[in-house]
Design an enzyme around this catalytic site. Structure first.
Site, PDB file in Angstrom:
ATOM      1  N   GLY A  60       0.761  -1.240   0.000  1.00  8.68           N
ATOM      2  CA  GLY A  60       0.000   0.000   0.000  1.00  8.68           C
ATOM      3  C   GLY A  60       0.790   1.289   0.000  1.00  8.68           C
ATOM      4  O   GLY A  60       0.208   2.367   0.118  1.00  8.68           O
ATOM      5  N   TRP A  62       2.385   2.947  -2.420  1.00  6.42           N
ATOM      6  CA  TRP A  62       2.042   3.870  -3.514  1.00  6.42           C
ATOM      7  C   TRP A  62       0.668   4.492  -3.290  1.00  6.42           C
ATOM      8  O   TRP A  62       0.497   5.705  -3.455  1.00  6.42           O
ATOM      9  CB  TRP A  62       2.082   3.124  -4.848  1.00  6.42           C
ATOM     10  N   ASP A  80      -5.171  -5.633  -5.563  1.00 10.64           N
ATOM     11  CA  ASP A  80      -4.067  -6.581  -5.449  1.00 10.64           C
ATOM     12  C   ASP A  80      -4.623  -7.959  -5.139  1.00 10.64           C
ATOM     13  O   ASP A  80      -5.686  -8.089  -4.519  1.00 10.64           O
ATOM     14  CB  ASP A  80      -3.079  -6.170  -4.352  1.00 10.64           C
ATOM     15  N   ASP A  96      -7.533 -11.341  -8.073  1.00  9.81           N
ATOM     16  CA  ASP A  96      -6.580 -11.569  -9.160  1.00  9.81           C
ATOM     17  C   ASP A  96      -7.007 -10.750 -10.377  1.00  9.81           C
ATOM     18  O   ASP A  96      -8.066 -10.999 -10.959  1.00  9.81           O
ATOM     19  CB  ASP A  96      -6.539 -13.060  -9.497  1.00  9.81           C
ATOM     20  N   ASP A 122       2.594  -1.551 -10.279  1.00 10.92           N
ATOM     21  CA  ASP A 122       3.860  -2.059  -9.756  1.00 10.92           C
ATOM     22  C   ASP A 122       3.789  -3.584  -9.663  1.00 10.92           C
ATOM     23  O   ASP A 122       4.488  -4.203  -8.873  1.00 10.92           O
ATOM     24  CB  ASP A 122       4.131  -1.441  -8.379  1.00 10.92           C
ATOM     25  N   LYS A 162       5.744  -0.832 -14.039  1.00 11.47           N
ATOM     26  CA  LYS A 162       7.051  -1.453 -13.847  1.00 11.47           C
ATOM     27  C   LYS A 162       7.262  -2.511 -14.918  1.00 11.47           C
ATOM     28  O   LYS A 162       6.376  -3.315 -15.194  1.00 11.47           O
ATOM     29  CB  LYS A 162       7.142  -2.096 -12.463  1.00 11.47           C
TER      30      LYS A 162
END
EC number: 2.1.1.166
Length: 210
Positions: A60, A62, A80, A96, A122, A162
């Site tokens: 958490g 970010w 997430d 998911d 990320d 990312k």
């Protein structure tokens, strides 16, 4: 079970890492926040009154940082597969991202016909130790995040993700260049030097007429 040399090295680095220590001092949930903070200070991608979606949000850091900038003016939606402790002004979905039901839950929160201003990702897969397999899994997640961004970004919106250098990187970079006005690479100081990770910042989404 004995620790591997690599895991022992990681633990030693982690406990002496300046960004880990700084995160503890400043009350952030992870050192990763300083990667986003550096990008924000350079590129100003987060502003009040925005709707921001983060993919791969746990633990958490970010989302915590973004919510602080929004300061109650805007929406922060985080997702997430792992659980995440509640954060003020952050709407969290656990699930998911690859599953349609989870994606639909995200769409429901955004709202039918609504768009978002910024998508940040990320996400990284669990590693197998087989480089080619891990790279393919990583690129699959990035491509899913890019697909979501291209579906739900407002015209002119931004996408930050990312990526690990390797197979698929160049193709992704070129694809994003056809969808956004500008695509930049960023390697924040908080990204460990030996890591192959980098961040792609795609700015100015070009939304085609519907």
């Amino acid at each position: 079970m004995a620790r591997s040399k690599s895991s022992g090295r990681w633990l030693k680095e982690h406990h002496s890492d300046v960004f880990v220590l700084k995160a503890r001092e400043e009350g952030f949930r992870s050192r990763a926040v300083y990667k986003l903070k550096e990008i924000q200070e350079k590129d100003r991608i987060i502003r009040p009154n925005m709707t921001v979606v983060e993919l791969g949000a746990a633990p958490g850091g970010w989302s915590q940082y973004v919510a602080g900038i929004l300061n109650g003016r805007g929406r922060m939606i985080a997702l997430d597969i792992l659980p995440m402790d509640a954060l003020p002004d952050v709407h969290f979905i656990q699930g998911d991202f690859r599953e349609e039901t989870v994606l639909n839950a995200l769409y429901d929160i955004i709202g039918e016909g609504n768009y978002v201003d910024l998508v940040i990702s990320d996400m990284a897969p669990n590693t197998s130790g087989i480089k080619s397999v891990d790279q393919a899994r990583s690129m699959h997640l990035v491509e899913l995040a890019a697909d979501f961004a291209q579906e739900r970004l407002v015209a002119g919106g931004d996408f930050l993700c990312k990526v690990f250098h390797g197979a698929g990187f160049d193709a992704l970079f070129q694809h994003l260049k056809t969808q956004f006005s500008t695509v930049l690479t960023r390697k924040p100081q908080a990204s460990r030097a030996r890591s192959q990770e980098t961040y792609l910042l795609a700015r100015g989404f070009i939304r085609s007429a519907e």
